[in-house]
Scaffold this motif. Sequence first.
Motif, PDB file in Angstrom:
ATOM      1  N   GLU A   1       0.796  -1.083  -0.064  1.00 46.55           N
ATOM      2  CA  GLU A   1      -0.107   0.024  -0.016  1.00 46.55           C
ATOM      3  C   GLU A   1       0.903   1.173  -0.049  1.00 46.55           C
ATOM      4  N   THR A   2       1.917   1.332   0.798  1.00 44.83           N
ATOM      5  CA  THR A   2       2.768   2.597   0.719  1.00 44.83           C
ATOM      6  C   THR A   2       4.130   2.503   0.231  1.00 44.83           C
ATOM      7  N   GLY A   3       4.629   1.042  -0.111  1.00 48.10           N
ATOM      8  CA  GLY A   3       5.898   1.213  -0.736  1.00 48.10           C
ATOM      9  C   GLY A   3       7.152   0.933   0.151  1.00 48.10           C
ATOM     10  N   ALA A   4       6.631   0.846   1.240  1.00 48.74           N
ATOM     11  CA  ALA A   4       7.778   0.870   2.415  1.00 48.74           C
ATOM     12  C   ALA A   4       7.332  -0.077   3.531  1.00 48.74           C
ATOM     13  N   PHE A   5       8.202  -0.689   4.221  1.00 42.66           N
ATOM     14  CA  PHE A   5       7.689  -1.357   5.596  1.00 42.66           C
ATOM     15  C   PHE A   5       7.629  -0.362   6.605  1.00 42.66           C
ATOM     16  N   PRO A   6       6.845  -0.847   7.627  1.00 45.07           N
ATOM     17  CA  PRO A   6       6.612   0.073   8.801  1.00 45.07           C
ATOM     18  C   PRO A   6       7.769   0.086   9.711  1.00 45.07           C
TER      19      PRO A   6
END
Length: 381
Positions: free
Chosen positions: A330-335
Amino acid sequence: MTATPRRGTPAPALRSRPPSAPAEKDRTESNVRMAMTLEEAPWLGWLLVKALMRFAFMVANNLVAIPSYICYVIILQPLRVLDSKRFWYIEGIMYKWLLGMVASWGWYAGYTVITKMSPLNSYMLLGWGMVVAQMMWLMDHIFKYTNFGIVSLVHGDFFIRQGRSYRDQQLLLLKKHLENNYRSRDRKWIVLFPEGGFLRKRRETSQAFAKKNNLPFLTNVTLPRSGATKIILNALVAQQKNGSPAGGDAKELDSKSKGLQWIIDTTIAYPKAEPIDIQTWILGYRKPTVTHVHYRIFPIKDVPLETDDLTTWLYQRFVEKEDLLSYFYETGAFPPSKGHKEAVSREMTLSNMWIFLIQSFAFLSGYMWYNIIQYFYHCLF
């Protein structure tokens, strides 16, 4: 006989019908596609030439590197008898070089990897130098029949056959394999894929099993299997006198205990959720991509060893992996990890000089062994 219009009556004008809007649109799109095809033709031609060149180089690379590895292992057998630890150390170095060559195929095609972890985990994972050399892999038995299969057999990796009818037998073989090969070859890491196969092949079966047994419904990963994990933990976790696992904390990282100390959970996110297959890795026809790898570390003392508790623990980890991947896509990065504003990112790189040296060593070794074998052949025949 011809008809003529009457005087005073204008002759009808002859004109063509205007083209319809859909036909004009189709013609325009066709022209655009043709223009794009003509513009892309040189690029496609270069891509084909590059793919053929890469394939030819990799065939040559395999033909010199793998036989050279086997020849060195054979010639070093006396050392294995005299000093087994040193023998497996040297074998591990050569194994690492071979994996470095395979990694370079993707590296030079622009397929890079970025790892992400918390600052604490980053500190704990410093010094990966000898990890590959001291690593044992568990992989599907089909890989035994690939070009790298003979290398993995010598190194002591375990090939596991999938399927319910083979499961109990395979777990017994795994237990025996670990007892005979893990510590005797000075292995310190073991790589396991608890999900037991490729996502595209197992997702439907996993979801049907989850629905039937009221378990978490996953789409980015599949439900793990606990059998091999339990065998590994029982065989390789050092037990204290009270029967609990001898786990570790940050102060015990340098412990010389032969038991496993940590479980490193690895979550891999591919661009657009499309994994890089072996054909792409070899031919390099896909555009450069970045694969993201997320690490989490769990002390072995926090991992239950009883079957039901271990299965529940694994399910929880894979539900978390599902959430990690959903967030990534969804965001293109890990949280970031809890308590941290952002995850530490590190691009994994290869040294051009190191790759040049190991490739040179491989080709020179191949040339040397060819001449040695040819000499003995002419002496004997």
